[in-house]
Scaffold this motif. Structure first.
Motif, short mmCIF file in Angstrom:
data_model
loop_
_atom_site.label_atom_id
_atom_site.label_comp_id
_atom_site.label_asym_id
_atom_site.label_seq_id
_atom_site.Cartn_x
_atom_site.Cartn_y
_atom_site.Cartn_z
N GLY A 73 0.80 -1.23 0.00
CA GLY A 73 0.00 0.00 0.00
C GLY A 73 0.82 1.27 0.00
N LEU A 74 0.12 2.40 -0.04
CA LEU A 74 0.77 3.70 -0.12
C LEU A 74 1.46 4.08 1.18
N VAL A 75 2.71 4.48 1.08
CA VAL A 75 3.45 5.10 2.18
C VAL A 75 4.21 6.28 1.57
N GLN A 76 4.73 7.15 2.44
CA GLN A 76 5.49 8.27 1.92
C GLN A 76 6.68 8.57 2.82
N GLN A 77 7.59 9.38 2.32
CA GLN A 77 8.85 9.61 3.01
C GLN A 77 8.67 10.19 4.40
N ALA B 131 -1.50 -3.58 8.57
CA ALA B 131 -2.04 -2.61 7.62
C ALA B 131 -1.33 -2.79 6.29
N THR B 132 -1.96 -2.35 5.22
CA THR B 132 -1.33 -2.48 3.90
C THR B 132 -0.48 -1.27 3.56
N GLY B 133 -0.62 -0.19 4.30
CA GLY B 133 0.14 1.03 4.06
C GLY B 133 -0.17 2.03 5.15
#
Length: 470
Positions: A293-297, A329-331
């Motif tokens: 899933g979506l993650v960010q810096q 969780a997926t992200g």
């Protein structure tokens, strides 16, 4: 426990084996990845280097800190903003960095007990220089737990890998200077050419094959991979590997001719904003984990603070990666908001399936005002659906604009302020053109981009007549 925090500048995720690339760019990085967790959809919310690293070390996106541009004289970061090395230093960690970003902005040196300038003389900033400084420091460190930040620049232009790495990626029977090959013409005729002529092309000679430059980029990654192997072997030799959390991330990627961007890192396309992110921590993170899933810096700061057992500030934009690492969780985010303000000014939003890009100033590029892509059906982002699916584009744009207003909370938009004085990278081109008596308008309106090369040649001839060396 210890932390080694590694920025792999300009490293594009899909050019690594662990992200599906078939060429042998990253055998050791792939090994590290197999020992830890790989984040498949990690995003740089703000690009390029200055804003990306500011977000990483503050846990806050550019609209929160006000730092949205790169190389701008308008930006500053108040010392009251919490900074990861400061927090770790206050908690008893010995903090050190091998980096040179403080030459860009002073805040990048904050919080370090030891700051070692990595700028070299032979290959600009060479991974060997980073390793030499890092290994020397590691061998002399004290007994306190440490946080060591290492900034490798090898995949960044100019691509000048050691010659022995090139045959791995470019057929030695081919001639990269073959005049019959015309694949470099678009790059040499691009509006950003004056900048890259001096900072890249002139260092390579009159290359005619665009694939040769792509091969050089791959060779730089393989060179970097060998440097990471050397670093890891030193950690093993010193008995540090088992008690060290290693975090490897790209600050942004690189476009390799896609979207008329020639070996540079602008544009909110996945080639630039989908970055590699790999974390290894023996005994805590099981090997072979992948987070889809979506993650960010900005998620990195709370993740490290939690790993160190320290309180996480409640005003961060980032969220801890640990639930995703542990499979709960997926992200970390349903949507990631994107921004750039250097070569061009644009904002974007992605939910992992669709991406909308809204351009406010296209700089030296030609861009439609809105771009909408289906990332699943069109991962190369080549089919703009903005006019075909206007309702979806409108919905995503409203969501993005509401988010922007919420982040600003009544403050002036720093992107608008920057646009009032001009984009920083356009000023770079204007300065180069000005040396030869040309204006931006003359260059931009020259359909074959001949005036600049003509002016450079005339200047060279004049210097020769005046007795200066060729």
């Amino acid at each position: 426990m210890n932390f080694i925090f590694i920025s792999l500048d300009t490293l594009r995720a899909d050019r690594l084996g662990v992200y599906g690339y078939k060429k042998p760019t990253s055998p050791y990085l792939d090994k590290i990845a197999s020992q830890g967790v790989v984040f498949e959809k990690a995003y740089a919310a703000d690009i390029p280097t200055e804003v990306a690293h500011t977000g990483i070390f503050t846990g806050k996106v550019g609209l929160t800190t006000g730092v949205v541009s790169h190389g701008s004289e308008l930006t500053s970061l108040p010392k009251s903003v919490k900074w990861l090395p400061n927090l770790l230093k206050s908690a008893g960690y010995t903090t050190a960095a091998v980096d040179n970003l403080y030459q860009l902005k002073e805040w990048f040196a904050r919080g370090y007990r030891h700051y070692m300038n990595s700028s070299g003389s032979k290959r600009w900033i060479d991974g060997r220089t980073v390793n030499d400084l890092a290994k020397s420091w590691l061998s002399q460190r004290g007994e306190e737990p440490f946080f060591l930040f290492l900034h490798y620049w090898d995949p960044h232009t100019p691509y000048l890998p050691p010659e022995e790495y090139i045959p791995l990626f470019y057929d030695k029977e081919k001639d990269p200077y073959d005049p019959a090959n015309r694949s470099m013409e678009a790059a040499y005729n691009s509006a950003a050419y004056p900048f890259f002529k001096y900072h890249h092309y002139d260092m390579l000679g009159s290359v005619t094959d665009a694939e040769y430059l792509n091969a050089l980029y791959d060779a730089e990654i393989r060179y970097l991979d060998d440097r990471l192997r050397e670093l890891d072997e030193e950690l093993e030799r010193l008995g540090l590997a088992e008690d060290t959390m290693m975090v490897l991330f790209g600050d942004h990627g690189e476009s390799l001719t896609e979207h008329d961007i020639y070996w540079d890192h602008c544009g909110l396309y996945d080639t630039t904003v989908n970055v590699p992110l790999i974390i290894r921590w023996p005994g805590r993170i099981a090997g072979g984990r992948r987070v889809p899933g979506l993650v960010q810096q900005v998620d990195l700061m709370p993740t490290l603070l939690e790993a160190a057992g320290l309180p996480v500030p409640d005003d961060l934009d980032g969220k801890s990666l640990w639930p995703a690492i542990d499979g709960q969780a997926t992200g970390t985010h349903d949507k990631v908001f994107l921004s750039e303000c250097a070569w061009q000014a644009a904002r974007g939003i992605t939910d992992g399936r669709h991406k909308l890009i809204v351009t406010y100033d296209s700089g030296p590029f030609k861009r439609p005002p809105r771009e909408l892509y289906d990332l699943k059906a069109d991962p190369g982002e080549t089919n703009n659906l903005a006019e075909i699916e206007p309702e979806l584009a409108d919905k995503l744009q409203r969501t993005m604009e509401e988010w922007v207003l919420n982040k600003l909370a009544g403050r002036e938009d720093p992107m608008h302020r920057q646009l009032e004085v001009g984009l920083p990278f356009r000023k770079r081109i204007e300065a180069i053109l000005g040396q030869y008596g040309l204006t931006w308008e003359e260059w931009w309106n020259d359909p074959v981009r001949s005036k600049f090369d003509d002016a450079v040649e005339q200047s060279r001839k004049q210097r020769v007549l005046e007795g200066e060396p060729r």
